[in-house]
Design an enzyme around this catalytic site. Structure first.
Site, PDB file in Angstrom:
ATOM      1  N   GLU A  31      30.719 -28.261  -9.663  1.00  0.00           N
ATOM      2  CA  GLU A  31      31.715 -27.254  -9.260  1.00  0.00           C
ATOM      3  C   GLU A  31      31.111 -26.277  -8.256  1.00  0.00           C
ATOM      4  O   GLU A  31      31.754 -25.911  -7.270  1.00  0.00           O
ATOM      5  CB  GLU A  31      32.240 -26.514 -10.490  1.00  0.00           C
ATOM      6  CG  GLU A  31      33.091 -27.387 -11.388  1.00  0.00           C
ATOM      7  CD  GLU A  31      33.348 -26.775 -12.758  1.00  0.00           C
ATOM      8  OE1 GLU A  31      32.919 -25.627 -13.010  1.00  0.00           O
ATOM      9  OE2 GLU A  31      33.994 -27.453 -13.580  1.00  0.00           O
ATOM     10  N   SER A  51      36.923 -22.657 -18.151  1.00  0.00           N
ATOM     11  CA  SER A  51      38.130 -23.474 -18.004  1.00  0.00           C
ATOM     12  C   SER A  51      37.985 -24.696 -18.907  1.00  0.00           C
ATOM     13  O   SER A  51      36.917 -25.258 -19.048  1.00  0.00           O
ATOM     14  CB  SER A  51      38.329 -23.903 -16.551  1.00  0.00           C
ATOM     15  OG  SER A  51      37.286 -24.748 -16.141  1.00  0.00           O
ATOM     16  N   GLU A  73      41.096 -29.104 -10.428  1.00  0.00           N
ATOM     17  CA  GLU A  73      40.400 -29.650 -11.592  1.00  0.00           C
ATOM     18  C   GLU A  73      39.347 -30.587 -11.020  1.00  0.00           C
ATOM     19  O   GLU A  73      39.679 -31.580 -10.363  1.00  0.00           O
ATOM     20  CB  GLU A  73      41.378 -30.399 -12.502  1.00  0.00           C
ATOM     21  CG  GLU A  73      40.802 -30.850 -13.818  1.00  0.00           C
ATOM     22  CD  GLU A  73      40.499 -29.699 -14.770  1.00  0.00           C
ATOM     23  OE1 GLU A  73      39.641 -29.895 -15.652  1.00  0.00           O
ATOM     24  OE2 GLU A  73      41.090 -28.612 -14.650  1.00  0.00           O
TER      25      GLU A  73
END
Length: 160
Positions: A31, A51, A73
């Protein structure tokens, strides 16, 4: 004098731990990599800590450029396929609708660049949506393509 022998203490062998990255850390690093890529293209991006572990819908990343907002996502895998549960997709849709942004799925297959999909473009099973390397070659978008999708017409016609 006594017959006491003084001996040196035995050396304790150090146990070397393998530096294996657990799944969570691997995902966080992936990420962060994606965040750096957005910033390199003059977009702002943030990682949403927690998350997937909160009871409220939240994407892994939020990115924007003042005209467009994207909820993402993001998944990284060494396999040739990656599954997104129906629940993950539903939560991403809910968040995006409430927040007023587009939603995309990002997959980083090992040795490949990040690829972006709409959930509708993925193969659907009874319990999940599936992104594959083969599918990414046919219909996936790289980051530059994703950012150009509606660059001239921000948010219009997107999956809000």
């Amino acid at each position: 004098m006594s017959d006491i022998k003084i001996t040196k203490p035995k050396k304790i062998k150090k146990i070397k731990k393998k530096r294996s990255i657990n799944r969570k850390a691997k995902g966080i690093n992936a990420e962060r990599d994606l965040i750096h890529k957005f910033h390199a293209l003059s977009w702002s991006a943030v990682r949403i800590a927690g998350s997937g572990s909160t009871r409220y819908p939240a994407p892994d990343l939020l990115a924007g450029n003042g005209h467009r907002r994207i909820a993402i996502e993001a998944k990284s895998t060494a396999d040739s396929r990656k599954y997104f549960s129906h629940e993950d997709i539903d939560q991403l849709r809910t968040f995006s609708r409430n927040f007023g942004c587009e939603f995309w799925l990002a997959v980083k297959f090992q040795g490949e660049n990040w690829i972006f999909f709409h959930p509708e473009d993925l193969q659907e099973t009874k319990t999940a949506f599936v992104a594959t390397v083969q599918l990414s070659e046919r219909i996936g978008l790289n980051l530059s393509e994703l950012l150009a999708v509606t660059q001239n017409n921000p948010l219009q016609g997107q999956n809000l």
